[in-house]
Design a protein around this motif. Sequence first.
Motif, short mmCIF file in Angstrom:
data_model
loop_
_atom_site.label_atom_id
_atom_site.label_comp_id
_atom_site.label_asym_id
_atom_site.label_seq_id
_atom_site.Cartn_x
_atom_site.Cartn_y
_atom_site.Cartn_z
N PRO A 122 0.84 -1.21 0.00
CA PRO A 122 0.00 0.00 0.00
C PRO A 122 0.87 1.25 0.00
O PRO A 122 1.99 1.25 0.52
CB PRO A 122 -0.81 -0.14 1.29
N PRO A 123 0.37 2.34 -0.57
CA PRO A 123 1.18 3.57 -0.62
C PRO A 123 1.28 4.22 0.75
O PRO A 123 0.47 3.98 1.65
CB PRO A 123 0.40 4.45 -1.61
N LEU A 124 2.30 5.04 0.92
CA LEU A 124 2.49 5.78 2.16
C LEU A 124 1.33 6.76 2.35
O LEU A 124 0.85 7.37 1.39
CB LEU A 124 3.80 6.55 2.13
N PRO A 125 0.84 6.94 3.57
CA PRO A 125 -0.21 7.94 3.80
C PRO A 125 0.31 9.35 3.53
O PRO A 125 1.47 9.67 3.78
CB PRO A 125 -0.58 7.73 5.28
N GLN A 126 -0.57 10.18 3.01
CA GLN A 126 -0.22 11.56 2.68
C GLN A 126 -1.19 12.50 3.41
O GLN A 126 -2.37 12.21 3.54
CB GLN A 126 -0.32 11.79 1.16
N ARG B 114 13.25 12.22 3.91
CA ARG B 114 12.40 12.98 2.98
C ARG B 114 11.23 12.13 2.48
O ARG B 114 10.13 12.64 2.27
CB ARG B 114 13.25 13.45 1.79
N GLN B 115 11.45 10.82 2.30
CA GLN B 115 10.36 9.96 1.82
C GLN B 115 9.33 9.66 2.91
O GLN B 115 8.14 9.53 2.62
CB GLN B 115 10.95 8.65 1.29
N LEU B 116 9.78 9.55 4.17
CA LEU B 116 8.88 9.19 5.25
C LEU B 116 8.22 10.40 5.91
O LEU B 116 7.25 10.22 6.67
CB LEU B 116 9.64 8.39 6.31
N ALA B 117 8.73 11.59 5.68
CA ALA B 117 8.18 12.78 6.36
C ALA B 117 6.70 13.01 6.04
O ALA B 117 5.93 13.33 6.95
CB ALA B 117 9.02 14.01 6.01
N HIS C 118 6.39 0.47 6.77
CA HIS C 118 5.29 -0.50 7.03
C HIS C 118 4.45 -0.06 8.23
O HIS C 118 3.21 -0.08 8.16
CB HIS C 118 5.91 -1.88 7.29
N ARG C 119 5.10 0.35 9.32
CA ARG C 119 4.33 0.73 10.51
C ARG C 119 3.55 2.02 10.29
O ARG C 119 2.41 2.14 10.75
CB ARG C 119 5.29 0.88 11.70
N LEU D 278 -1.73 3.45 10.77
CA LEU D 278 -2.25 4.82 10.71
C LEU D 278 -3.58 4.91 11.44
O LEU D 278 -4.54 4.20 11.10
CB LEU D 278 -2.41 5.27 9.25
N PRO D 279 -3.72 5.77 12.46
CA PRO D 279 -4.99 5.89 13.18
C PRO D 279 -6.00 6.70 12.38
O PRO D 279 -5.63 7.51 11.53
CB PRO D 279 -4.59 6.60 14.48
N PRO D 280 -7.29 6.53 12.63
CA PRO D 280 -8.30 7.33 11.93
C PRO D 280 -8.33 8.74 12.50
O PRO D 280 -7.82 9.01 13.58
CB PRO D 280 -9.60 6.57 12.23
N PRO D 281 -8.92 9.67 11.77
CA PRO D 281 -9.04 11.04 12.32
C PRO D 281 -9.91 11.05 13.57
O PRO D 281 -10.80 10.22 13.76
CB PRO D 281 -9.70 11.82 11.17
N LEU D 282 -9.63 12.02 14.45
CA LEU D 282 -10.42 12.14 15.66
C LEU D 282 -11.85 12.57 15.32
O LEU D 282 -12.05 13.45 14.47
CB LEU D 282 -9.78 13.17 16.60
#
Length: 327
Positions: A187-191, A225-228, A265-266, A271-275
Amino acid sequence: MDTPQNTALTRALTELPGPLPARGVIHIVIPHTDRFTVVGNHLAQHAGLSTVAVGLAVRIQSLPQGTEIGIKALAARFPEGEKLIAAALRELEAHGYLRRAVTNLPNGRIVTRTVFCNQPTALLRTRVAAQLPARRQTPPQQPPPVQDPAPEQPAPEPPAPEPPAPQDHAPFVARVPPPTAPRQPSPPLPQPRELTAELDRAATALLSDLRRHAHQLVLSENDIRQLAPAVAAWLERDTHPDTIRHTLTNDLPQPLRHPAKLLKHRLTVLLPPPLPGADDLAAPARPRIAVTPFQTCDGCERAFRAPTPGHCRDCRNAHSPAQAAAA
């Protein structure tokens, strides 16, 4: 400075009996007294196995009973990659050294047991030798007694061919995935919705500070830079920096070979859902039920439920025949 010489090795060469060969390897054999594994030449000089497969077989033989020898377990223990180890395991399975069998446990679970035989050809010879005495004990057939000549009889039909004898052993079933097996795309990194300068600065600082809390997490500038953006997506969802740091540094595998891949991966999977907002947390309103009001009958003044004033059911039934006769 002169090159240091191994005087012990030179002294051992002088003590070897007989003339030394003019070229080729010279063996100095010192008997082992502890921490050794016996390896047969049928494996060490196997013409059908690669050097990687032979070395992996020796390593597996040296491991204690019950050690995990799956692809990922061996890749974490040895410097070879997963593809090279998978190919070597397939070679060992094809030549009978390794076997994977599915076993049903009493509690209903299904597990895969890995069996390694250091000399599979000797195991097959033992099975064949165990079957030979049973065949030898069969009493020889006695010649039939001589009888008086009898009239010719029609020749009997030839006996049906006997079914082939069962094999001495079950064939090995390869359970190592082939190298061409399709892999699921990662899966792609969250943005974040908007990568502001403040979010980027906070995410970069958090990633750069991870090596203070876990010395294995040393990241390059390119990795940061990729993980930021993924860390910025966590911060955008109101995740506390201490929570992100604990998620990324807790329970790290040993040894950690690829820190950036583990963090990717982590950050993606956890990734938690929005509040939720205040309106989302409010209790849902109960639906209003329409209640038919009470009315007073114009004829008998009895109460009944109806949306509009008028007569009750009994009065309507009593007036209906009279209205019909008048009409």
